[in-house]
Design a protein around this motif. Structure first.
Motif, mmCIF file in Angstrom:
data_model
loop_
_atom_site.group_PDB
_atom_site.id
_atom_site.type_symbol
_atom_site.label_atom_id
_atom_site.label_comp_id
_atom_site.label_asym_id
_atom_site.label_seq_id
_atom_site.Cartn_x
_atom_site.Cartn_y
_atom_site.Cartn_z
ATOM 1 N N ARG B 110 0.849 -1.203 0.000
ATOM 2 C CA ARG B 110 0.000 0.000 0.000
ATOM 3 C C ARG B 110 0.876 1.242 0.000
ATOM 4 N NH1 ARG B 110 -4.272 -1.106 4.764
ATOM 5 N NH2 ARG B 110 -5.248 0.864 4.222
ATOM 6 N N ASP B 125 -5.729 -4.849 -0.165
ATOM 7 C CA ASP B 125 -6.366 -3.579 0.186
ATOM 8 C C ASP B 125 -5.629 -2.456 -0.530
ATOM 9 O OD1 ASP B 125 -7.597 -1.447 1.271
ATOM 10 O OD2 ASP B 125 -7.266 -1.987 3.360
ATOM 11 N N THR B 127 -6.356 0.678 -0.791
ATOM 12 C CA THR B 127 -6.634 2.050 -0.353
ATOM 13 C C THR B 127 -5.404 2.676 0.298
ATOM 14 O OG1 THR B 127 -7.417 1.204 1.746
ATOM 15 C CG2 THR B 127 -9.068 1.581 0.056
ATOM 16 N N HIS B 128 -5.542 3.968 0.605
ATOM 17 C CA HIS B 128 -4.422 4.683 1.232
ATOM 18 C C HIS B 128 -4.136 4.139 2.615
ATOM 19 C CE1 HIS B 128 -3.653 7.622 -1.760
ATOM 20 N NE2 HIS B 128 -4.863 8.160 -1.709
ATOM 21 N N LEU B 129 -2.869 4.049 2.950
ATOM 22 C CA LEU B 129 -2.484 3.664 4.311
ATOM 23 C C LEU B 129 -2.040 4.901 5.080
ATOM 24 C CD1 LEU B 129 -1.827 1.389 6.376
ATOM 25 C CD2 LEU B 129 0.452 1.335 5.416
ATOM 26 N N ASP B 133 -7.252 10.730 2.599
ATOM 27 C CA ASP B 133 -8.195 10.218 1.609
ATOM 28 C C ASP B 133 -8.447 11.204 0.474
ATOM 29 O OD1 ASP B 133 -8.735 7.691 2.713
ATOM 30 O OD2 ASP B 133 -9.937 8.637 4.276
ATOM 31 N N HIS B 187 -6.707 4.691 13.820
ATOM 32 C CA HIS B 187 -8.142 4.451 13.791
ATOM 33 C C HIS B 187 -8.398 2.968 13.573
ATOM 34 C CE1 HIS B 187 -12.379 5.166 13.127
ATOM 35 N NE2 HIS B 187 -12.291 4.360 12.098
ATOM 36 N N ARG B 201 -10.381 -3.619 11.346
ATOM 37 C CA ARG B 201 -9.741 -2.854 10.267
ATOM 38 C C ARG B 201 -8.920 -1.758 10.909
ATOM 39 N NH1 ARG B 201 -12.443 0.708 6.636
ATOM 40 N NH2 ARG B 201 -10.507 0.816 5.514
ATOM 41 N N ARG B 203 -6.526 2.104 10.145
ATOM 42 C CA ARG B 203 -6.119 3.166 9.240
ATOM 43 C C ARG B 203 -5.056 3.971 9.980
ATOM 44 N NH1 ARG B 203 -4.920 6.507 5.934
ATOM 45 N NH2 ARG B 203 -6.241 7.992 4.839
ATOM 46 N N TYR B 206 -2.358 9.557 10.610
ATOM 47 C CA TYR B 206 -2.855 10.817 11.190
ATOM 48 C C TYR B 206 -1.732 11.754 11.609
ATOM 49 C CZ TYR B 206 -7.325 8.497 11.145
ATOM 50 O OH TYR B 206 -8.450 7.849 10.727
#
Lengths: 303, 556
Positions: B110, B125, B127-129, B133, B187, B201, B203, B206
């Motif tokens: 990712r 997966d 998506t962004h790690l 977003d 998260h 899940r 994320r 941050y």
């Protein structure tokens, strides 16, 4: 004249303002003792009062998706329940303000009102932390409630009365802690469960579910719940002391005995690790309830 | 098997795929393979049981070369094998996913795709790690021609936490980015059925600060201070790893006394980190008394670090070519005194966590990870060692002064939370012992040697054992005053896979402890990029920020 007396007893003394202040004092003592056990400095004596004033002066936020009447009503009912319960116990070592045969049961259910209100408040909220917290609060209620009641029935059976003032008159000459040690331990631990003190603080485990059922409460509502809890602490400690530690003769003895009990509770809070909710329930039903029942049986047989 | 034999074995395994085999530095082979052969080569390494995939480095060779490179680093004890895959820079650079063979590669892939624009085919997966977003499509911060102006956020449907409503008994409990259990932002979404976890899940990103990219714009010396600030707990790990790599590239021989002092500080850092962890883990279990006690005792080591280095957190003891401060007689005395006290306390805590019945209810048999699972999930550090997996860079590939002052390896077979407590506390006893040995036998000599301003061209891998596991640095120089590419892979990133997989089936109440059990460090995970919003008065350029800081301190 009677009406004036009744109003005074509810609003100012022994319930009402003086009990609320007393509750804060006990809350402070508890916090300070735990802090000292944990090698911290702890709060100053007026901290609970300052917290309450701060909370009351803050904005009360009504979250989306709650029933308005319930949201604002529950804290009031919870506090009222705790304050009313105080009328039937020998608070501050004085005679109960009101008394009738069977008031022990009424008092115990008034004390549970706070827990029920907390559970309802969590259920009323849409926050997932509140819902999980409410589930845990109510699950736990079913765990400790029966053993706690059975533990308090022990002295009642010994005194042949379900009227608190009569039981206290009997225990003043009989130290129940010696006669029914099992009952005392269950009553003490049950009280800690009722107050959601560690190790029974899973319903408000901050590392999992923030503040549990009360996560969405703020300002006045939260303050009322907090006051209710400290009042319940005083009433509960008074009840256990009066039943098991040789009664309460006068305010001085009251202070000495209840603070002694608080010291034990603070010690237990510091050395015990939070139980998971399944462990709490398991412990109460596998050990607590059975021991309490056995004691009652023994009492019936020996009488 | 020694390192030479391991490297020879790796060459044999990879011979069918190798286009070119290089030996860029001691203990490392570099095998160039075709993108099409990657999955086969990985499978061959895996079936031969040759080490573990430690990191993937993505590099842009620039528009002139027209190529991207992805380096798959496998580590086996001291030996490192890099699979180098060359990809076209223009068009659609594609590479096959290896995540089905190595689950932890999912995170690396990712990162590779969002930072370098390599399309990883078949990654679980995509998506962004790390990046936000609302990051624009087709802008990749690790490309050489990346400009911050291109990174203006775009309006996009951002995947939200599923609806707040109730779904019978099942709902999703969000933990973080703001949550009392997490002192750092991450998260997690845990799907719970009653109290039982049914899905997990996560994320990150941050606190992504763009440090990897920032190193390319600063010189070798400045980077040392920048990298120190990756983490507040293991700051010394990062300076050590970076200094060690830079010194290898510059062919600077660091005096033994300096290396010994580095190891001494690393030992103290480990004590400070593990005691902090002990407190946090106890707090997650609701055992606040242990939390308060262990943090009180941690003050001893903090004060000691302050006495030795002048700082409590970012010690700044390492400089390129040596260390800054000496450890004198007076300080040796304080070190010995502190070790006496800490050893006694650590033994006491070891007794508490293995004998307190209530505490054991929360740790014994919870989150048990077998040795095979630890290998599969690519666990590192104490998390792996608590499952009986012998993985410790200090022992496997002794660097710095670790060959002169060795540490003993601590493992535990049980793999549950209790084992993690035991392993970490026993490691502290080892650290106390090593620190004492160093202080008693500090070699005489210089503290530092001169470090050149420009570092000769080359690539190097530098591995250091952080308190949480292996920290992996890849440094590339083209002979300039600053590195061309600096890739950091911190241990927490590797350990996430194990926690997320093990959480399913456990009670919600156990999750905070299981997360704490791997001692996560979000700051070292998140490093790479700043967010710039349109008309955002909060965003400043580096020069503006610097001017603002100077202004603020002048006006005080």
């Amino acid at each position: 004249m009677e009406t004036v007396l009744a109003i005074t007893s509810i609003m100012f003394f022994p319930a009402g303002i003086s009990l609320i202040l007393g509750g804060m004092l006990y809350e402070w003592a508890d916090r300070k003792l735990v802090a000292r056990f944990q090698n911290r400095i702890g709060p100053r004596w007026f901290q609970p009062l300052a917290d309450t004033i701060k909370l009351i002066s803050k904005e009360e936020i009504q979250p989306l998706g709650v029933n308005r009447a319930l949201f604002f009503g529950l804290p009031v009912v919870a506090l009222a329940g705790a304050l009313t319960a105080a009328l039937y116990v020998p608070i501050f070592g004085l005679q109960p303000a009101h008394s009738f045969p069977g008031d022990l049961i009424v008092t115990l259910y008034l004390l549970s009102l706070l827990t029920m209100c907390t559970g309802l408040a969590g259920w009323n909220s849409d926050s997932r932390f509140s819902i999980v917290g409410a589930t845990r609060t109510l699950t736990q209620l079913f765990a400790y409630e029966a053993p706690f009641l059975l533990a308090l029935l022990g002295p009642a059976m010994a005194a042949d009365s379900w009227q608190i003032s009569k039981i206290v008159a009997y225990t003043e000459t009989h130290w129940m802690i010696v006669l029914q040690p099992v009952g005392f331990v269950i009553a003490l631990i049950g009280l800690m469960g009722k107050l959601e003190l560690p190790p029974f603080d899973a319903p408000e485990a901050e590392t999992e579910i923030v503040a549990g059922a009360l996560t969405e409460y703020s300002g006045r509502g939260l303050a009322l719940f907090h006051i209710g809890k400290s009042v319940e602490m005083v009433v509960g400690v008074t009840l256990v002391t009066a039943f098991y530690l040789g009664g309460l003769g006068n305010p001085l003895i009251f202070l000495a005995k209840t603070l002694g009990l608080l010291l034990v509770m603070a010690f237990l809070q510091s050395v015990l690790v939070r139980l998971r909710i399944d462990q709490t329930v398991g412990m109460w039903w596998r050990a607590g309830a059975i021991l309490a029942l056995l004691q009652i049986l023994a009492l019936i047989v020996l009488k | 098997m020694n390192t030479e034999a391991r490297l020879q074995r790796a060459k044999e395994i990879l011979a069918p795929f190798a286009k070119e085999t290089l030996t860029p530095e001691a203990n490392r082979v570099d095998v160039v393979i075709d993108a099409a052969d990657l999955t086969k080569a990985t499978a061959a390494m895996k079936s031969a049981n040759w080490g573990y995939l430690s990191a993937i480095t993505g590099m842009d060779l620039g528009p002139d070369a027209g190529q991207l490179e992805a380096l798959y680093h496998f580590c086996d004890a001291a030996a490192v094998t890099s699979l180098r895959v060359r990809l076209p820079r223009e068009g659609q650079p594609e590479i096959d996913s290896v995540a089905d063979q190595v689950p932890v590669a999912s995170f690396y892939e990712r990162e590779l795709s969002e930072m370098l624009g390599v399309i990883v085919v078949g990654t679980p997966d995509p998506t962004h790690l790390f990046l936000p977003d609302d990051w624009p499509e087709g802008v990749f911060p690790n490309r050489r021609d990346f400009k911050i102006e291109d990174a203006a956020p775009v309006e996009r449907d951002i995947p939200k936490v599923p609806d707040q409503g109730r779904m019978g008994n099942k709902f999703i409990v969000p933990i973080g980015p703001q949550h009392p259990a997490l002192k750092e932002p991450g998260h997690f979404e845990f799907a719970v059925d009653g109290e039982i976890i049914t899905g997990a899940r996560m994320r990150l990103g941050y606190v992504h600060r763009g440090i990897e990219k920032a190193t390319e714009q600063r010189n070798w010396i400045q980077n040392l201070y920048l990298l120190e600030r990756i983490c507040g707990i293991c700051s010394h790990t990062h300076t050590s790893a970076y200094a060690q790599g830079a010194e290898k590239l510059a062919q600077v021989e660091v005096p033994m006394r300096a290396l010994a002092i580095r190891e001494l500080v690393a030992g103290l850092e480990r004590i400070h980190s593990h005691l902090l962890w002990l407190g946090v883990a106890a707090h997650e279990a609701g055992f606040d008394t242990l939390f308060m006690y262990s943090w009180r005792d941690r003050e001893t080591v903090m004060s000691l670090l302050e006495e030795l280095t002048g700082n409590r957190v970012n010690y700044s003891i390492s400089i390129l070519g040596g260390v800054k401060q000496d450890v004198g007689l007076e300080q040796s005395k304080s070190v010995r005194k502190a070790m006496d006290y800490l050893e006694e306390r650590i033994r006491y805590y070891l007794d508490v966590v293995t004998s307190d019945a209530m505490f054991l209810q929360r740790t014994r048999g919870i989150g048990t990870m077998s040795r095979d699972e630890a290998i599969l999930y690519g666990a590192l550090g104490p998390t792996a060692r608590a499952s009986g997996l012998e993985r410790d860079v200090r022992v496997d590939a002794p660097y710095g002064a670790y060959s002169k002052y060795p540490v003993s390896l601590i493992t535990d077979e049980r793999g549950d939370l209790e084992a993690k407590f035991v392993v970490r506390l026993k490691e502290l006893l080892v650290s106390c012992f090593t620190i004492r040995t160093i202080v008693d036998n500090l070699p005489a000599g210089e503290l530092a040697v001169r470090f050149p301003r420009k570092v000769p061209a080359g690539e190097t891998v530098s591995r250091v054992e952080a308190p949480r596991g292996e920290a992996f640095y890849f440094i590339k120089s083209e002979g300039g005053e600053s590195p061309t590419r600096l890739k950091i892979r911190t241990p927490s990133l590797c350990n996430w896979t194990s926690v997320l997989n093990k959480a399913v089936g456990h009670q919600l109440a156990d999750v905070p402890m299981m997360i704490a059990g791997m001692d996560p460090c979000f700051s070292c995970n998140d490093r790479m990029v700043t967010v710039r919003r349109k008309d955002d008065s909060q965003t400043m350029t580096w020069a503006q920020l610097r001017a603002y800081g100077i202004e603020k301190y002048k006006s005080r």
